[in-house]
Motif scaffolding. Sequence first.
Motif, PDB file in Angstrom:
ATOM      1  N   GLU A   8       2.227   1.968  -3.495  1.00 53.04           N
ATOM      2  CA  GLU A   8       1.168   2.495  -4.361  1.00 53.04           C
ATOM      3  C   GLU A   8       0.890   3.966  -4.051  1.00 53.04           C
ATOM      4  OE1 GLU A   8      -2.142  -0.046  -3.752  1.00 53.04           O
ATOM      5  OE2 GLU A   8      -1.313  -1.716  -4.912  1.00 53.04           O
ATOM      6  N   ALA A  61       1.555   7.260  -6.488  1.00 52.40           N
ATOM      7  CA  ALA A  61       0.515   8.227  -6.846  1.00 52.40           C
ATOM      8  C   ALA A  61       0.979   9.652  -6.564  1.00 52.40           C
ATOM      9  CB  ALA A  61      -0.766   7.926  -6.066  1.00 52.40           C
ATOM     10  N   ALA A 120       0.825  -1.203   0.000  1.00 56.59           N
ATOM     11  CA  ALA A 120       0.000   0.000   0.000  1.00 56.59           C
ATOM     12  C   ALA A 120       0.859   1.254   0.000  1.00 56.59           C
ATOM     13  CB  ALA A 120      -0.928  -0.010   1.219  1.00 56.59           C
TER      14      ALA A 120
END
Length: 744
Positions: A632, A636, A629
Motif C-alpha cells: 500500500e 501511494a 502495508a
Amino acid sequence: MGNSTAVVDEHQVEAWVRHVRLGLAICGALGALGLVVVLTGTFPQVPPWVTATVAGGTLLPLAIRLPWRRWRRHALGASSAYALSLLQWAGITAFAATDPAGPVFYAAAYGVVLLYACVGYAARVVAAFGALCVLGFIALAVSWGMRDTGAVIGDTGSLVVLSVLSVALAADREARDADRRKVDKRGLALVNHASDAVVVVDAAGVITYQSQAMCRIFGHAPDELVGRNSISLVHPDDAAQTHAWFGQVSRSTPGAVARLDLRLRDARGGWRHVELTGANLLHDADLRGLVLSAHDVTERKALEEQLTHSTFHDPLTGLANRALFRNRVDHAIARGQRTGSPIALFLVDLDNFKLVNDGLGHAVGDRLLAVIAQRLRDELRPSDTVARLGGDEFAVLVEDEVTELSAASVAERLVAAVRAPVDIDGQESLPSASVGVSILKVQGADRSVDSDADELLRDADLAMYAAKAAGGNRYAIFDPAMHADLLAEAQQRYELERALAEGQFVVYYQPIVELSSTRLVGVEALVRWDHPERGVIGPDAFIPLAEATGLIVPLGRWVLEQACRQLARWRAAYPSATDVYMSVNLSARQFQAPGLVEDVAAAIAAAGIPAGRLTLELTETLLMRDTVATVEALAALKALGVKLAVDDFGTGYSALGYLRQFPVDIIKIDKSFVDGVATSHEDAVLAQTIVQLGRTLNLQTLAEGIESTDQSSQLEALGCTYGQGYLFARPAAAQQIEGLLRGR
C-alpha cells in the motif's frame, strides 16, 4: 431494653409513683396535724378508734413512701397507695364528724389530697372523684345541719375549683404522656427500621438490647444476642483493639461519640465489615450502657479492595503493575538500608513478541502473556514480587539471600521457563526472553531510596538490552561498562541532535553511470556529518544511532529536501542535466513513519522537479516486514510518479518470491556479488541470475561498489545496464559533481 410496651409502661408507672409520693407526703403532713390535735386534747370527745385511724392514716403512707423503688415497675404499688389514702380519708372524715366545725376543713383538705393523688389516673377518673368529693361535702354539710351557708358555698366553690384544676392537670399530663408515647414509638421505629443496627452493652460489654436491624443485617434472631458478651462477635484480629476501644468509650465524657472499623460475625459464621459508632450513656439511669450503632460497609470494602487491586495490578495477568512494583522496590531498598541485605531486580522482555501479535492476532498474544506470567510466578517464591510493566515486559524483585550466583540461577530459571513451547488453540509458539539482572548492594541509610530505585531499574534495563543485543533467549548481569556505553550513547545522541539543529550535516553525491558509455545518468544522495572537531564522518558512524533514536526521520526528510533542491539547481544551470535523476535512500524507520508520502510530495513540489526524476531506494529487508502495508505504501509513492529501487538486492531470503508484488523499477546488485564477479564463477552466476530476473520482470539493473574495469566489463557482458562505484567517482560535494555535469 425490651419491647416498646415495656418502655411505655415503665414511664407510666414512674409518673404514677411521682404523684403518689407527693400525695402521700401531703397526706402524711395533714395526718400528723390531725394526730397532734387529737393528742393535745383539743377535742377530748374524740373516740379512741378515731385516734387510731388518724395515726394509722399518717404512718401507713409514710411506710409506703419509703420502699417506692421496689414497686416502681408495678402498678400494684400505686393502687395500694391510693387504697390506703382512701382509708385515711375515711378515718379523718369520721373524726371530723365528731365536731360540727370540722367537716368543712377536713373534708375539703382530704378531698384535695385525693384529687391530687388521683392525677396519675385519666382525666375522666379525676373528674369523677372530684364530683364525688363535691357531692359528698354538700351531703355532709346538709346532714350535719351546717347553718353557715356562705361558708358551705365558699368551701364547695373551692372544691369545684380544685377539682377543675386537678382535671386540667390530669388532661395536661395525659397529653404529655401521649406525646411521650408517640416519641417513644417513633424513636423505636427509627431504631428498628434504620439501615444501621443498634445494640446497648453494659460496662462489662454484655449486650442488653439489640434492634431489629440486627436480624436484617447480621441474621440474628430477636433478642438472640441479649446476655452475650459483645467481644465474642468480634473478629479475633480485631478483638484486642475493640476491647481497648470499649474502655476508651466508657471513660469518655458522657454523650461523647467515638468510631471504630472492625469485623463482626454474622449468624451464618461469615465476617462483615462495619463502622461502629459508640456513645457513652452509662450515666443515664434508663440505659446505663454504651449505645453502639453498627453500619455495614462490607460491600463498600469489597469495592474498595477491587478498585485498589485494579489500581495496582495488571488486568490481563493479575500481576503487580508498574506502580505497585515501584512501591515494592522502594520498600525493599528501605529495608535493605536497615539490614544491609542486597536486592536483585530482573527485567524480562519477550523476544520478537510483535511477530506473535501480527501473525497470530492480539487475542493469542494476550493469552501467551498470561501463560508467561503464570510460568514466572511458578518459578519464584511467594515472597518474591512479579510484575508486568507493560506490553511484553515483566519484572521480578528478589530480596532474601541475594548473591550474584543465586541471581544468575534465578535468571536461568526464568529464561528456561519462558522458552518452553506454548500451545494456544492449536497454534504452537516458541517464545523466548531476554533477561537483564541488576543487584543493588545498599550502601546505607544516607542514600536516597528514589535514586537507588532508579539506579536499580536503569541497570536492569541496560543488562536486558545487552542480552537482547547478544541474540536474545539469554540473560545478562549488569556491568558498570554498560553504563559507560550508555553515557557514550547519550552523548552521541546529544551531539546528533545538536548537529541536526545547527546544520552540521551535508549531502554528498555519488554518480551513477551507464556501463556501456560511462555516461552520467544519475546521482545518489549520501549524507555526511561535518563534525566541527572530528571532520567529515561517514554514515556508518551515526546512521545506526539515528535509526535507534528516531532522529533518522527528520534527518532523512532534510536529506530528501536538500537532494531535490540540488537537482533543481543543476537542471536550471545545466541543460544537459535535465535527464539526470536523483536517488535518495529511505530507512526502515522513515518508511514506517506517518506522513512519508506527504513529505515526498512536498519536497518535489518545493523543488519544482518532475516526480519521475526522483528515485527512492529501499532495502530488501524493509520490503519483507509487512507485505500488505508495504504494498500500500509503495503504491501511494508510485502514484506520485517517483521511481522505486531495491537496494542491496540478493542479500535477503525471500525477495525473489515477493518481487512481483512490489511496483519497483530498479534492482541494485549488492557489492558482495560485485566484488567477485570477475574472479569467481559462483558470483558471476549469481550476478547473471539477478540481471536475467530484472529482464524477465522488465526492471533496470544497477551494480553498486564497482572498483575495477574487469568488474565493469564483466557486468556489462552479463547484461547489467548501470553501475556506480569508486571506479567512476567517489561520493563528492555538489560543486565537484558540477564538473561532471559540464563535461557530460
